[in-house]
Design an enzyme around this catalytic site. Structure first.
Site, PDB file in Angstrom:
ATOM      1  CD  GLU A  35      -3.114   0.841   2.276  1.00  0.00           C
ATOM      2  OE1 GLU A  35      -3.741  -0.212   2.111  1.00  0.00           O
ATOM      3  OE2 GLU A  35      -3.255   1.746   3.174  1.00  0.00           O
ATOM      4  CB  ALA A  54      -8.786  13.651   4.679  1.00  0.00           C
ATOM      5  CB  ALA A  82     -17.701   0.886   3.399  1.00  0.00           C
ATOM      6  CG  HIS A 103     -14.406   1.447  12.599  1.00  0.00           C
ATOM      7  ND1 HIS A 103     -15.080   2.539  13.295  1.00  0.00           N
ATOM      8  CD2 HIS A 103     -13.898   1.961  11.796  1.00  0.00           C
ATOM      9  CE1 HIS A 103     -14.839   3.593  12.798  1.00  0.00           C
ATOM     10  NE2 HIS A 103     -13.967   3.262  11.617  1.00  0.00           N
TER      11      HIS A 103
END
Ligand code: FAD
Length: 296
Positions: A23, A57, A134, A158
């Protein structure tokens, strides 16, 4: 395990060969971009199943994600996965971004909600005309084009989930909406990962879940980040790293050793592969590969 023509990440993971993936984040300037491409070139010979690029963001890095994933698709042998979040976008804007990805040859997407501007623990405020979860983005992307979709998973839950069971229900809902694979948040105890897999399997869902690996090279920085996202650094790991206080090279070496042990435990226990948070550098990942005896 590189992707052949027409095969998706989900199909490859289902085959059972270990998957490696990396990533990256969108760089902010030219120097950062040069560093990113250097890391990509150093890691490409390992034939990762995919490389993913996160979505910021807000602001200009969002366009950079679109540009970089398109360039990876056009100029390298790698399969790019473009991240996309619901933050600050209307449904129409999300559809346009999906179309841009599609036109650039990007077929894989990480569909995420994203965090409120005050951080992952702040209450979610939806964008008018936008999406809430999501799972809504998974559905939108499936309806919009032939995307193969990954989603986020959380071995420790989460931070805003009511319980680990509710957290597993959310991952299951994302799989049922059409996600083909999941990638976890960073974590440091293999048993947390296996317990998540168990919760999801107990709900009758066999979505492959790739563990996300973040080596601890700076204990304080990872602890701060962990507090924010709900990942705890176990006392045993703190003790191992703290034993080298004042010697950054030794702390780093211990952090790599800890990560390599976690990776070995995960693969031995049946994880389908390893997903590395590279921070746009190849060195730590290559050191872990060396410890695991992963060859080009
Ligand atoms: P969701 O699955 O929508 O969950 C968000 C919250 O809503 C959770 O508390 C969940 O329990 C709850 N929830 C979900 N569905 C429902 C429902 N139907 N009813 C009630 N509650 C529900 N952030 C970025 O900004 N950019 C990135 O590129 C990015 N990449 C990431 C990659 C990975 C592998 C991971 C693990 C995280 C990433 N994040 C990224 C962070 C992520 O956006 C945050 O963790 C965010 O808070 C949650 O996103 P999600 O996709 O899991 O959301």
């Amino acid at each position: 395990m590189a992707i052949g023509r027409g095969r998706s990440i989900g199909e490859l993971l289902a085959q059972g060969e270990h998957s490696y993936s990396f990533e990256f984040f969108p760089p902010k300037d030219e120097a950062g971009e040069a560093q990113l491409w250097e890391a990509i070139s150093a890691l490409e010979p390992y034939h990762p199943t995919f490389v993913s690029v996160t979505y910021g963001a807000g602001g200009s890095t969002r366009g950079t994600t679109v540009r970089i994933t398109g360039r990876i698709a056009a100029e390298t042998s790698l399969t790019p996965v473009a991240h996309l979040t619901c933050v600050g976008h209307t449904r129409e804007e999300l559809e346009q971004i999906l179309d841009t990805y599609h036109e650039a040859g990007v077929q894989h997407l990480m569909a995420l909600r994203g965090d409120p501007s005050d951080g992952p623990r702040a209450p979610w405020v939806a964008t008018p005309g936008g999406l809430d979860y999501a799972s809504d983005l998974v559905e939108l992307a499936r309806a919009r084009g032939d995307f193969r979709i990954g989603v986020a998973a959380f071995p420790e839950g989460h931070p805003s989930a009511q319980s680990l069971d509710q957290d597993a229900d959310v991952l299951v809902a994302k799989a049922r909406a059409g996600a083909e694979f999941a990638v976890t948040q960073m974590f440091f105890k293999a048993e947390d990962y296996f317990a998540l897999v168990e919760r999801v399997r107990a709900r009758g869902v066999d979505i492959p879940i790739l563990p996300g690996i973040m080596p601890i090279l700076n204990l304080n920085a990872i602890r701060r980040q962990g507090e924010l996202i709900g990942t705890a650094v176990p006392d045993s790991v703190v003790a191992r790293l703290s034993a080298h206080d004042g010697d950054p090279a030794a702390v780093r070496a211990e952090g790599i050793a800890v990560a390599a042990e976690l990776c070995a435990d995960l693969l031995e226990g049946g994880a389908p592969g390893l997903h590395f948070y590279t921070l746009n550098r190849s060195k730590a990942t290559l050191e872990i590969f060396s410890a695991l005896n992963v060859q080009v």
